[in-house]
Design a protein around this motif. Structure first.
Motif, mmCIF file in Angstrom:
data_model
loop_
_atom_site.group_PDB
_atom_site.id
_atom_site.type_symbol
_atom_site.label_atom_id
_atom_site.label_comp_id
_atom_site.label_asym_id
_atom_site.label_seq_id
_atom_site.Cartn_x
_atom_site.Cartn_y
_atom_site.Cartn_z
ATOM 1 N N ARG A 84 43.589 31.012 51.195
ATOM 2 C CA ARG A 84 44.267 30.646 49.942
ATOM 3 C C ARG A 84 43.338 30.858 48.750
ATOM 4 O O ARG A 84 43.762 31.308 47.694
ATOM 5 N N MET A 85 42.047 30.588 48.954
ATOM 6 C CA MET A 85 41.082 30.822 47.876
ATOM 7 C C MET A 85 40.973 32.313 47.586
ATOM 8 O O MET A 85 40.979 32.742 46.437
ATOM 9 N N LEU A 86 40.914 33.144 48.632
ATOM 10 C CA LEU A 86 40.833 34.594 48.440
ATOM 11 C C LEU A 86 42.057 35.110 47.691
ATOM 12 O O LEU A 86 41.940 35.897 46.754
ATOM 13 N N ARG A 87 43.240 34.649 48.100
ATOM 14 C CA ARG A 87 44.487 35.107 47.483
ATOM 15 C C ARG A 87 44.470 34.921 45.972
ATOM 16 O O ARG A 87 44.944 35.770 45.230
ATOM 17 N N GLY A 88 43.922 33.782 45.560
ATOM 18 C CA GLY A 88 43.888 33.502 44.128
ATOM 19 C C GLY A 88 42.878 34.351 43.365
ATOM 20 O O GLY A 88 42.848 34.335 42.146
ATOM 21 N N HIS A 89 42.012 35.070 44.086
ATOM 22 C CA HIS A 89 40.907 35.765 43.400
ATOM 23 C C HIS A 89 40.759 37.205 43.852
ATOM 24 O O HIS A 89 39.679 37.773 43.741
ATOM 25 N N LEU A 90 41.853 37.803 44.351
ATOM 26 C CA LEU A 90 41.748 39.121 44.989
ATOM 27 C C LEU A 90 41.097 40.188 44.126
ATOM 28 O O LEU A 90 40.235 40.927 44.585
ATOM 29 N N ASP A 91 41.487 40.231 42.846
ATOM 30 C CA ASP A 91 40.930 41.234 41.931
ATOM 31 C C ASP A 91 39.413 41.233 41.931
ATOM 32 O O ASP A 91 38.773 42.267 42.078
ATOM 33 N N GLY A 92 38.886 40.033 41.750
ATOM 34 C CA GLY A 92 37.437 39.872 41.651
ATOM 35 C C GLY A 92 36.724 40.104 42.967
ATOM 36 O O GLY A 92 35.520 40.326 42.999
ATOM 37 N N ILE A 93 37.473 40.058 44.076
ATOM 38 C CA ILE A 93 36.839 40.308 45.374
ATOM 39 C C ILE A 93 36.841 41.802 45.662
ATOM 40 O O ILE A 93 35.852 42.385 46.079
ATOM 41 N N LEU A 94 37.976 42.451 45.351
ATOM 42 C CA LEU A 94 38.085 43.893 45.613
ATOM 43 C C LEU A 94 37.180 44.705 44.695
ATOM 44 O O LEU A 94 36.828 45.835 45.030
ATOM 45 N N SER A 95 36.802 44.155 43.558
ATOM 46 C CA SER A 95 35.936 44.945 42.665
ATOM 47 C C SER A 95 34.575 45.204 43.303
ATOM 48 O O SER A 95 33.790 45.991 42.793
ATOM 49 N N TRP A 96 34.313 44.564 44.425
ATOM 50 C CA TRP A 96 33.074 44.847 45.166
ATOM 51 C C TRP A 96 32.936 46.321 45.508
ATOM 52 O O TRP A 96 31.872 46.907 45.401
ATOM 53 N N THR A 97 34.040 46.967 45.926
ATOM 54 C CA THR A 97 33.938 48.371 46.338
ATOM 55 C C THR A 97 33.537 49.265 45.170
ATOM 56 O O THR A 97 32.914 50.287 45.369
ATOM 57 N N LYS A 98 33.904 48.836 43.956
ATOM 58 C CA LYS A 98 33.535 49.639 42.785
ATOM 59 C C LYS A 98 32.117 49.348 42.308
ATOM 60 O O LYS A 98 31.388 50.238 41.918
ATOM 61 N N SER A 99 31.750 48.079 42.295
ATOM 62 C CA SER A 99 30.473 47.717 41.660
ATOM 63 C C SER A 99 29.332 47.493 42.640
ATOM 64 O O SER A 99 28.186 47.790 42.350
ATOM 65 N N ARG A 100 29.632 46.958 43.787
ATOM 66 C CA ARG A 100 28.588 46.660 44.775
ATOM 67 C C ARG A 100 27.394 45.943 44.180
ATOM 68 O O ARG A 100 26.243 46.217 44.502
ATOM 69 N N VAL A 101 27.678 45.012 43.272
ATOM 70 C CA VAL A 101 26.620 44.167 42.733
ATOM 71 C C VAL A 101 26.695 42.858 43.498
ATOM 72 O O VAL A 101 27.771 42.421 43.852
ATOM 73 N N SER A 102 25.560 42.289 43.727
ATOM 74 C CA SER A 102 25.578 41.001 44.421
ATOM 75 C C SER A 102 24.640 40.033 43.734
ATOM 76 O O SER A 102 23.668 40.429 43.097
ATOM 77 N N ASN A 103 24.974 38.772 43.877
ATOM 78 C CA ASN A 103 24.110 37.744 43.330
ATOM 79 C C ASN A 103 22.899 37.485 44.214
ATOM 80 O O ASN A 103 22.229 36.492 44.031
ATOM 81 N N GLY A 104 22.638 38.401 45.150
ATOM 82 C CA GLY A 104 21.501 38.212 46.048
ATOM 83 C C GLY A 104 20.210 37.954 45.303
ATOM 84 O O GLY A 104 19.456 37.043 45.637
ATOM 85 N N ALA A 105 19.989 38.733 44.247
ATOM 86 C CA ALA A 105 18.796 38.525 43.434
ATOM 87 C C ALA A 105 18.805 37.126 42.827
ATOM 88 O O ALA A 105 17.772 36.484 42.697
ATOM 89 N N VAL A 106 20.010 36.668 42.495
ATOM 90 C CA VAL A 106 20.157 35.342 41.917
ATOM 91 C C VAL A 106 19.668 34.280 42.897
ATOM 92 O O VAL A 106 18.988 33.336 42.527
ATOM 93 N N GLU A 107 20.014 34.476 44.172
ATOM 94 C CA GLU A 107 19.603 33.475 45.156
ATOM 95 C C GLU A 107 18.094 33.371 45.235
ATOM 96 O O GLU A 107 17.554 32.278 45.320
#
Ligand SMILES: [Zn+2]
Length: 406
Positions: free
Chosen positions: A344-367
């Motif tokens: 249900r959480m994914l459904r509400g945020h699909l756009d922002g999840i699918l943009s991964w394939t375009k941007s491939r940015v991660s908050n890994g550095a943030v961690e």
């Protein structure tokens, strides 16, 4: 060479000179005076001033030590009549205005405070904690006013907790330069707003392309308002974390259900289930396979988690979204409540999840940087005020410039 000459050269004095060096049992006191009629500068704009208005009471500045004796500079500051600013205290080449230590000492303290706790730094320089706190805060204020501010394209927003999760701060990083941009007191929309309005401003907001954040975060509305062109990306790290939380919830509820004897193979199984399978040792793999034979809900949870992870490897948006759709349908059929919640959480945020394939940015550095912030907090046994904690974070993570030693 006389010690007076040596000190005058070291301090880089031009309009001032060292008249005398006095040794007491605790300090070496360096007496400074104006050199002849050389022109003094205005303390505000550094303009040379012709007229000296008056000579003030002696003031002292702590300086670095010579061998074991800490140096103190003693001087009677002049007030000058500046053509631009009017009546002002003169500029001291050895210190920032109002500082009670020289820039050389202040910078040395600031450099050490990036590595040690404020308490430890204070001990090293024979100062008290409060002086170190003042020095760090002034250094940060200077650094923020003088730092370079190149255009920012990709940022990550996250939160860090203070006082064991009672109070939160919001941190914003430039993910391209891997540097801290901003810290906000609290994690509400209201608290993060100044980042867009004050720190960035309308003009700098326009260069933003991607903002990486957690799905739970409350900043999406802010982004729409101040940087509508930006692509929101719910970052991989947080999604995986929510996914792992779901696995863990299934495991816990199974543990509650099972009898004492049935529990044995599940003891300390948490990391087994959360680790990536290729990181498991042979022994762990074997334990995992027994686990998998034993319990259906845990097996379903484990395989769902593994199947989801394929999402990160798709390069074509269509395929990635097909995979996600299929995965969400099977998760909904799994009869595992934590996974349904996750879907249900994914459904509400699909756009922002699918943009991964375009941007491939991660908050890994943030961690990585958040871990650094945690260690800053630990080594000081937590900061009692948000103000001090924020100063320490800027000081250690924002790569701020130090005041120039003249
Ligand atoms: Zn001036």
């Amino acid at each position: 060479m006389l010690v007076e000459t040596f000190l005058r050269k070291q301090l880089g004095l031009k309009a001032h000179t060292v008249t005398r060096v006095e040794e007491t049992d605790r300090f070496m006191i360096v007496h400074i005076d104006r050199l002849g009629r050389r022109l003094l500068r205005c303390g505000v704009c550094r303009q040379r001033c012709r007229r000296v208005h008056n000579v003030g009471k002696p003031r002292e500045w702590r300086d670095l030590s010579m061998r074991k004796l800490p140096i103190k500079l003693r001087y009677r500051p002049r007030r000058v009549l500046c053509p631009r600013c009017g009546l002002r205290v003169e500029d001291f080449p050895w210190a920032e205005p109002w500082a009670r230590v020289t820039t050389a000492l202040s910078n040395a303290v600031a450099r050490l405070a990036r590595e040690l706790s404020w308490q430890g730094t204070a001990r090293q320089y024979g100062l008290n904690w409060k002086s170190v706190a003042t020095i760090v805060k002034r250094t940060v204020a200077y650094g923020l006013a003088h730092r370079v501010r190149p255009p920012v394209h990709v940022i990550g927003i996250d939160e860090v907790s203070r006082r064991k999760g009672q109070v939160y701060l919001t941190v914003v990083y430039d993910l391209e330069r891997r540097v801290l941009l901003w810290v906000g007191d609290d994690r509400t929309e209201e608290a993060v707003k100044p980042f867009f309005t004050k720190e960035m401003g309308a003009r700098r907001c326009r260069t933003l392309r991607v903002i990486c954040m957690d799905m739970w975060a409350a900043y999406a509305n802010l982004v729409k308002e101040y940087a509508p062109q930006v692509q929101i990306l719910f970052d991989r790290f947080h999604i995986v974390k929510h996914l792992n939380d779901a696995v863990e919830e299934v495991r816990r509820s199974e543990m509650r259900r099972l009898s004492q004897k049935e529990k044995v193979p599940f003891k300390r199984s948490r990391w087994l289930l959360l680790k990536n399978p290729w990181n498991l040792s042979d022994d762990q793999k074997e334990r995992l396979s027994t686990l998998v034979q034993w319990n259906m809900p845990i097996v379903r949870a484990y395989y769902l988690k593994e199947a989801f992870q394929l999402f990160w490897f798709y390069r074509q948006p269509k395929r990635a979204s097909d995979h996600l759709e299929k995965w969400m349908r099977s998760a909904m059929r799994s009869r595992l409540e934590p996974f349904k919640k996750f879907v249900r959480m994914l459904r509400g945020h699909l756009d922002g999840i699918l943009s991964w394939t375009k941007s491939r940015v991660s908050n890994g550095a943030v961690e990585g940087m958040n871990n650094k912030i945690k260690s800053i907090s630990h080594r000081s046994f937590g900061f009692r005020t948000a103000e001090n904690f924020i100063a320490a974070i800027y000081h250690c993570c924002a790569r701020l410039p130090l005041p120039v030693e003249r």
